[in-house]
Write a protein that holds these residues in place. Structure first.
Motif, mmCIF file in Angstrom:
data_model
loop_
_atom_site.group_PDB
_atom_site.id
_atom_site.type_symbol
_atom_site.label_atom_id
_atom_site.label_comp_id
_atom_site.label_asym_id
_atom_site.label_seq_id
_atom_site.Cartn_x
_atom_site.Cartn_y
_atom_site.Cartn_z
ATOM 1 N N TRP A 294 34.720 37.022 44.418
ATOM 2 C CA TRP A 294 36.096 37.541 44.373
ATOM 3 C C TRP A 294 36.117 39.042 44.668
ATOM 4 O O TRP A 294 36.933 39.516 45.475
ATOM 5 C CB TRP A 294 36.707 37.287 42.996
ATOM 6 C CG TRP A 294 37.173 35.890 42.736
ATOM 7 C CD1 TRP A 294 36.411 34.819 42.406
ATOM 8 C CD2 TRP A 294 38.527 35.424 42.770
ATOM 9 N NE1 TRP A 294 37.205 33.709 42.227
ATOM 10 C CE2 TRP A 294 38.499 34.053 42.439
ATOM 11 C CE3 TRP A 294 39.753 36.029 43.040
ATOM 12 C CZ2 TRP A 294 39.661 33.267 42.380
ATOM 13 C CZ3 TRP A 294 40.908 35.261 42.973
ATOM 14 C CH2 TRP A 294 40.854 33.894 42.649
ATOM 15 N N THR A 295 35.222 39.790 44.004
ATOM 16 C CA THR A 295 35.177 41.249 44.168
ATOM 17 C C THR A 295 34.848 41.625 45.611
ATOM 18 O O THR A 295 35.466 42.518 46.203
ATOM 19 C CB THR A 295 34.141 41.851 43.203
ATOM 20 O OG1 THR A 295 34.489 41.477 41.866
ATOM 21 C CG2 THR A 295 34.099 43.370 43.297
ATOM 22 N N LEU A 298 37.949 40.780 47.839
ATOM 23 C CA LEU A 298 39.059 41.731 47.652
ATOM 24 C C LEU A 298 38.789 43.052 48.361
ATOM 25 O O LEU A 298 39.702 43.659 48.925
ATOM 26 C CB LEU A 298 39.314 41.963 46.156
ATOM 27 C CG LEU A 298 40.502 42.870 45.815
ATOM 28 C CD1 LEU A 298 41.826 42.226 46.219
ATOM 29 C CD2 LEU A 298 40.524 43.220 44.333
ATOM 30 N N ARG A 302 42.317 44.336 51.435
ATOM 31 C CA ARG A 302 43.206 45.162 50.614
ATOM 32 C C ARG A 302 44.699 44.907 50.847
ATOM 33 O O ARG A 302 45.508 45.082 49.950
ATOM 34 C CB ARG A 302 42.910 46.644 50.856
ATOM 35 C CG ARG A 302 41.578 47.101 50.287
ATOM 36 C CD ARG A 302 41.538 47.030 48.771
ATOM 37 N NE ARG A 302 40.265 47.478 48.220
ATOM 38 C CZ ARG A 302 39.947 47.407 46.941
ATOM 39 N NH1 ARG A 302 40.793 46.867 46.084
ATOM 40 N NH2 ARG A 302 38.790 47.832 46.500
ATOM 41 N N ILE A 306 45.656 38.654 46.730
ATOM 42 C CA ILE A 306 44.596 37.755 46.271
ATOM 43 C C ILE A 306 44.950 37.328 44.844
ATOM 44 O O ILE A 306 44.980 38.139 43.921
ATOM 45 C CB ILE A 306 43.210 38.429 46.304
ATOM 46 C CG1 ILE A 306 42.923 38.980 47.713
ATOM 47 C CG2 ILE A 306 42.126 37.448 45.867
ATOM 48 C CD1 ILE A 306 42.896 37.939 48.823
ATOM 49 N N SER A 327 38.609 42.055 40.803
ATOM 50 C CA SER A 327 38.449 40.728 41.394
ATOM 51 C C SER A 327 39.670 40.214 42.135
ATOM 52 O O SER A 327 39.556 39.331 42.984
ATOM 53 C CB SER A 327 38.078 39.722 40.299
ATOM 54 O OG SER A 327 36.883 40.097 39.675
ATOM 55 N N ALA A 328 40.867 40.699 41.782
ATOM 56 C CA ALA A 328 42.110 40.215 42.390
ATOM 57 C C ALA A 328 43.166 41.298 42.276
ATOM 58 O O ALA A 328 42.927 42.356 41.689
ATOM 59 C CB ALA A 328 42.566 38.930 41.694
ATOM 60 N N ASN A 329 44.338 41.038 42.841
ATOM 61 C CA ASN A 329 45.445 41.986 42.681
ATOM 62 C C ASN A 329 46.733 41.294 42.229
ATOM 63 O O ASN A 329 47.780 41.915 42.145
ATOM 64 C CB ASN A 329 45.684 42.785 43.970
ATOM 65 C CG ASN A 329 45.864 41.893 45.190
ATOM 66 O OD1 ASN A 329 46.379 40.782 45.081
ATOM 67 N ND2 ASN A 329 45.432 42.374 46.346
#
Length: 417
Positions: A294-295, A298, A302, A306, A327-329
């Motif tokens: 995930w990291t 991402l 950008r 995610i 890991s996500a936004n």
């Protein structure tokens, strides 16, 4: 003080024809009820759904054990509690269960009671439900993430990705957002018919044509968007729910074909799809424990939303881990993943504080209950995911949002994405 007089539960059925819990809570002669939804693609860390596995009359799917618990223990414990003190009510329910994932009573019993209490509180206050959440003014309408093609666990075709969705990014009002989706869906239906495929729908109302690869589905959607007079990636954007938990084996993924490949190769294939089809949102691109994947993903995407669903399971502890790991936004919010309204609101509040998009979501086994529509507006969540413009349990949420838009009148504005 409005004191609870009793709580009554009954077994009803969800949109997939499976039993589920409906709870009705009373204050004197007034009452409100709520129905707990159920998921097909579920994360390991979700709150537990209790069923009567030994009851073969309902193939082990009935919910009479949690119903009995509501009618006896929960009703007794909540009697004389203030209906407007949601935190207190939910604390009692959480303490009664006493387990981390609500395995004793079951989140399906607890959530049905919790939602019913929130509804009745609003009813007694004589305010719309959306006014009984976090936001007290300047309400905004969410953008729909509308499911138009089903795959994975939601359909019987060969598509690896579970949901292909559209988001009407240029819509100026919620009713306009629905109109845009309506046009694309109808043009997509024509195209599917021309191909000689069935236009029957999956669990969440999206079409489930017998297409076997992701790119074919994406090309079809782009064609439908163009045919509708819109620009892909500008007026309307394509969004995906991969549900990668279903596509992992030995830390390799079969997202893009039946062949299992490494995380790095999977990311390369994702980036190709993002660039080629102007994809704006990807949910659960990797497994629920694959934090590093995930990291890494991402850091390369950008400008793409995610979304963590199985990764976060509407759980504050897991959201904090995800935030620290970058890991996500964005986070998908599902009430029955955590089990109470109070815990759900805590997660939404923290997610918005750290700058995440909050997306309120239905489940594949849903009902006519429109609670999540009000929740989306009442928490200023900028998106809602509740299926396609088919199947009344999906459409009921959209219709409720149209009603809320009408009530807000000239103050009705869309959120930002």
């Amino acid at each position: 003080m409005s004191k609870i007089t009793k709580v009554v539960a009954r077994q009803v059925f969800d949109s997939r024809g499976n039993p589920t819990v409906e709870a009705e809570i009373f204050v004197k002669n007034l009452s409100s009820s709520s129905i707990c939804p159920s998921g097909a693609s579920t994360g390991t860390y979700e709150a537990f759904e209790k069923r009567d596995k030994a009851n073969k009359k309902y193939l082990g799917k009935s919910v009479f054990i949690p119903i009995k618990y509501i009618n006896s223990v929960i009703s007794k414990k909540l009697k004389n509690q203030n209906i407007h003190n949601q935190e207190r009510i939910d604390h009692i329910l959480i303490k009664l269960d006493g387990t981390k994932q609500k395995k004793k009573i079951g989140a399906n019993a607890i959530l049905a009671v919790s939602m019913a209490a929130k509804k009745l509180s609003a009813k007694i206050k004589k305010i719309p439900l959306y006014k009984n959440f976090l936001v007290k003014s300047n309400y905004k309408l969410p953008y729909p993430l509308m499911n138009i093609i089903n795959g994975g666990a939601h359909a019987n075709n060969g598509l690896r990705i579970q949901e292909f969705m559209i988001r009407p990014d240029r819509a100026k009002s919620f009713s306009e957002a629905i109109r845009m989706c309506f046009i694309v869906i109808n043009n997509l239906k024509k195209l599917i018919k021309q191909m000689g495929h069935s236009t029957s729908v999956g669990d969440e109302g999206g079409f489930a044509p017998m297409i076997n690869d992701n790119e074919s589905a994406l090309k079809l959607i782009v064609k439908a968007i163009n045919l509708s007079g819109f620009k892909n990636g500008k007026d309307i954007s394509i969004c995906l729910d991969v549900a990668a938990n279903e596509l992992i084996k030995n830390k390799k993924y079969s997202i893009h074909s039946k062949k299992f490949i490494s995380v790095d190769k999977s990311i390369k294939n994702y980036l190709k799809l993002i660039n080629k089809f102007k994809i704006k949102s990807i949910e659960d691109p990797f497994g629920e424990n694959d934090w590093n994947a995930w990291t890494k993903f991402l850091s390369k995407t950008r400008k793409v939303q995610i979304v963590g669903d199985d990764l976060f399971v509407t759980n504050l502890e897991r959201l904090k881990v995800g935030f620290l790991n970058v890991s996500a936004n964005s986070i998908l919010i599902k009430l029955n993943q955590i089990g109470t309204v109070t815990e759900t609101l805590e997660v939404i509040k923290f997610a918005q504080l750290i700058g995440y998009n909050t997306i309120i979501s239905h489940r594949s086994g849903d009902s006519e209950d429109t609670f999540i529509a009000d929740l989306a507006v009442g928490t200023n969540s900028n998106q809602i995911k509740t299926g396609s413009l088919a199947r009344s349990e999906r459409v009921s949420k959209y219709n409720q949002l149209i009603r809320i838009q009408e009530k807000l009148g000239t103050y009705s504005k869309m959120n930002t994405i």
